[in-house]
Design a protein around this motif. Sequence first.
Motif, PDB file in Angstrom:
ATOM      1  N   CYS A  56       0.797  -1.229   0.000  1.00  0.00           N
ATOM      2  CA  CYS A  56       0.000   0.000   0.000  1.00  0.00           C
ATOM      3  C   CYS A  56       0.825   1.272   0.000  1.00  0.00           C
ATOM      4  O   CYS A  56       0.259   2.370  -0.051  1.00  0.00           O
ATOM      5  CB  CYS A  56      -0.944   0.009   1.196  1.00  0.00           C
ATOM      6  SG  CYS A  56      -0.104   0.194   2.794  1.00  0.00           S
ATOM      7  N   ALA A  86       2.689   5.295  -2.981  1.00  0.00           N
ATOM      8  CA  ALA A  86       2.111   6.628  -2.866  1.00  0.00           C
ATOM      9  C   ALA A  86       3.248   7.630  -2.824  1.00  0.00           C
ATOM     10  O   ALA A  86       4.353   7.324  -2.358  1.00  0.00           O
ATOM     11  CB  ALA A  86       1.241   6.746  -1.616  1.00  0.00           C
ATOM     12  N   TYR A  90      -1.174  11.869   3.314  1.00  0.00           N
ATOM     13  CA  TYR A  90      -2.312  12.782   3.192  1.00  0.00           C
ATOM     14  C   TYR A  90      -2.372  13.673   4.433  1.00  0.00           C
ATOM     15  O   TYR A  90      -3.176  13.480   5.333  1.00  0.00           O
ATOM     16  CB  TYR A  90      -3.597  11.968   3.033  1.00  0.00           C
ATOM     17  CG  TYR A  90      -4.836  12.775   2.718  1.00  0.00           C
ATOM     18  CD1 TYR A  90      -4.910  13.530   1.551  1.00  0.00           C
ATOM     19  CD2 TYR A  90      -5.935  12.743   3.565  1.00  0.00           C
ATOM     20  CE1 TYR A  90      -6.053  14.248   1.250  1.00  0.00           C
ATOM     21  CE2 TYR A  90      -7.091  13.466   3.268  1.00  0.00           C
ATOM     22  CZ  TYR A  90      -7.140  14.211   2.103  1.00  0.00           C
ATOM     23  OH  TYR A  90      -8.284  14.930   1.805  1.00  0.00           O
ATOM     24  N   SER A 149      -8.293  12.117 -11.156  1.00  0.00           N
ATOM     25  CA  SER A 149      -7.443  10.931 -11.254  1.00  0.00           C
ATOM     26  C   SER A 149      -7.022  10.672 -12.697  1.00  0.00           C
ATOM     27  O   SER A 149      -5.891  10.224 -12.947  1.00  0.00           O
ATOM     28  CB  SER A 149      -8.182   9.711 -10.686  1.00  0.00           C
ATOM     29  OG  SER A 149      -8.467   9.916  -9.319  1.00  0.00           O
ATOM     30  N   ASP A 220      -4.830   7.037  -8.588  1.00  0.00           N
ATOM     31  CA  ASP A 220      -5.877   7.791  -7.905  1.00  0.00           C
ATOM     32  C   ASP A 220      -5.230   8.904  -7.092  1.00  0.00           C
ATOM     33  O   ASP A 220      -4.018   8.901  -6.874  1.00  0.00           O
ATOM     34  CB  ASP A 220      -6.704   6.871  -7.001  1.00  0.00           C
ATOM     35  CG  ASP A 220      -8.085   7.446  -6.677  1.00  0.00           C
ATOM     36  OD1 ASP A 220      -8.439   8.505  -7.239  1.00  0.00           O
ATOM     37  OD2 ASP A 220      -8.801   6.847  -5.865  1.00  0.00           O
ATOM     38  N   ASP A 221      -6.055   9.840  -6.625  1.00  0.00           N
ATOM     39  CA  ASP A 221      -5.497  10.942  -5.849  1.00  0.00           C
ATOM     40  C   ASP A 221      -5.199  10.535  -4.408  1.00  0.00           C
ATOM     41  O   ASP A 221      -4.176  10.936  -3.848  1.00  0.00           O
ATOM     42  CB  ASP A 221      -6.415  12.166  -5.898  1.00  0.00           C
ATOM     43  CG  ASP A 221      -7.840  11.872  -5.472  1.00  0.00           C
ATOM     44  OD1 ASP A 221      -8.193  10.682  -5.310  1.00  0.00           O
ATOM     45  OD2 ASP A 221      -8.621  12.829  -5.300  1.00  0.00           O
ATOM     46  N   VAL A 222      -6.071   9.736  -3.800  1.00  0.00           N
ATOM     47  CA  VAL A 222      -5.901   9.370  -2.392  1.00  0.00           C
ATOM     48  C   VAL A 222      -6.184   7.880  -2.187  1.00  0.00           C
ATOM     49  O   VAL A 222      -7.111   7.336  -2.782  1.00  0.00           O
ATOM     50  CB  VAL A 222      -6.849  10.189  -1.490  1.00  0.00           C
ATOM     51  CG1 VAL A 222      -6.674   9.791  -0.024  1.00  0.00           C
ATOM     52  CG2 VAL A 222      -6.606  11.689  -1.647  1.00  0.00           C
ATOM     53  N   MET A 223      -5.384   7.243  -1.335  1.00  0.00           N
ATOM     54  CA  MET A 223      -5.685   5.886  -0.879  1.00  0.00           C
ATOM     55  C   MET A 223      -5.965   5.932   0.618  1.00  0.00           C
ATOM     56  O   MET A 223      -5.146   6.413   1.387  1.00  0.00           O
ATOM     57  CB  MET A 223      -4.521   4.924  -1.142  1.00  0.00           C
ATOM     58  CG  MET A 223      -4.871   3.475  -0.755  1.00  0.00           C
ATOM     59  SD  MET A 223      -3.435   2.340  -0.606  1.00  0.00           S
ATOM     60  CE  MET A 223      -2.678   2.482  -2.206  1.00  0.00           C
ATOM     61  N   PHE A 229      -9.426   1.036  -4.908  1.00  0.00           N
ATOM     62  CA  PHE A 229      -8.417   0.316  -5.686  1.00  0.00           C
ATOM     63  C   PHE A 229      -8.764  -1.170  -5.785  1.00  0.00           C
ATOM     64  O   PHE A 229      -8.540  -1.801  -6.827  1.00  0.00           O
ATOM     65  CB  PHE A 229      -7.045   0.478  -5.042  1.00  0.00           C
ATOM     66  CG  PHE A 229      -6.322   1.744  -5.418  1.00  0.00           C
ATOM     67  CD1 PHE A 229      -6.166   2.105  -6.747  1.00  0.00           C
ATOM     68  CD2 PHE A 229      -5.772   2.558  -4.442  1.00  0.00           C
ATOM     69  CE1 PHE A 229      -5.478   3.259  -7.103  1.00  0.00           C
ATOM     70  CE2 PHE A 229      -5.082   3.717  -4.786  1.00  0.00           C
ATOM     71  CZ  PHE A 229      -4.932   4.068  -6.112  1.00  0.00           C
ATOM     72  N   ALA A 248      -1.024   6.137  -5.699  1.00  0.00           N
ATOM     73  CA  ALA A 248      -1.814   7.255  -5.170  1.00  0.00           C
ATOM     74  C   ALA A 248      -0.911   8.464  -4.953  1.00  0.00           C
ATOM     75  O   ALA A 248       0.247   8.322  -4.568  1.00  0.00           O
ATOM     76  CB  ALA A 248      -2.475   6.867  -3.854  1.00  0.00           C
ATOM     77  N   ARG A 251      -1.354   9.090   0.622  1.00  0.00           N
ATOM     78  CA  ARG A 251      -1.759   7.918   1.401  1.00  0.00           C
ATOM     79  C   ARG A 251      -2.226   8.369   2.769  1.00  0.00           C
ATOM     80  O   ARG A 251      -1.512   9.073   3.498  1.00  0.00           O
ATOM     81  CB  ARG A 251      -0.550   6.966   1.559  1.00  0.00           C
ATOM     82  CG  ARG A 251      -0.818   5.727   2.417  1.00  0.00           C
ATOM     83  CD  ARG A 251      -1.655   4.749   1.650  1.00  0.00           C
ATOM     84  NE  ARG A 251      -1.770   3.460   2.321  1.00  0.00           N
ATOM     85  CZ  ARG A 251      -2.775   3.130   3.136  1.00  0.00           C
ATOM     86  NH1 ARG A 251      -3.717   4.008   3.429  1.00  0.00           N
ATOM     87  NH2 ARG A 251      -2.826   1.920   3.643  1.00  0.00           N
TER      88      ARG A 251
END
Length: 256
Positions: A56, A86, A90, A149, A220-223, A229, A248, A251
Amino acid sequence: MGRIDRSLGTAVQMAMRLIYPPRCLGCGGLVETDFGLCAACWSDTPFIGGVVCDGCGLPLPGGQRDETAHCDECLTYPPIWTQGRAATMYAGQARKLVMALKHGDRHDIVAPAADWLAEAAEPLICQGMIVTAIPLHWRRRVMRGYNQSALLSRAVAKRLRERTADLDLIDQPDLLLRTRATASLGSMGREERHSVLSGAISINPRCRDTLEQRPVLIVDDVMTSGATFSAAAAACIAAGSGPVSVLALARVGKAS
């Protein structure tokens, strides 16, 4: 004539810089280059480096930079995809930039974000890979006017091609479709997120032939929990893709 054209172009660029000097993406202060961050905003952007979870992208304490490691959650709930990375956590300035891109129409953030993502994606890239994006449901896409995204995935594909000229990447941001509108996931826990998103993403019928046996990189922008996902990776694997990796921009950290 060519020398004159180049000189004129340089003069125009210098004039434009005097009129519109480069501004920090974060605070709007003056910076030396376009699409950059000032020193304060850079230090407030939690870029991910060192040892990370191979599943991740979460940073992990200790260890050697090139070792393959996994966080506790990925060991407990192994992701359906093969690898994940990532670019930032975040938090701080990274969170502000993601929100500005997502809800503030700040397309100027895409270019530097693509550089950060391309660097994070280096261990994931392989020959013949399809680079695609997490899709928005058509109603949300109409309301927002764009899919952030998809903007990121296109820019990342371009950066990766520039870095490796002979890399046979396929830039296909419309590979996936969001077939069902889902509620906001903000207040949901891990299990509920996965339940809500199960089956909500499918393969675009026009792209199915391209997908067969090819590795895929989903951007994607955020995980957060990885539920989005997971739904996207499951759709790719069910349609006969090769290994799927995820990437991402930011994260979300796990609660302690």
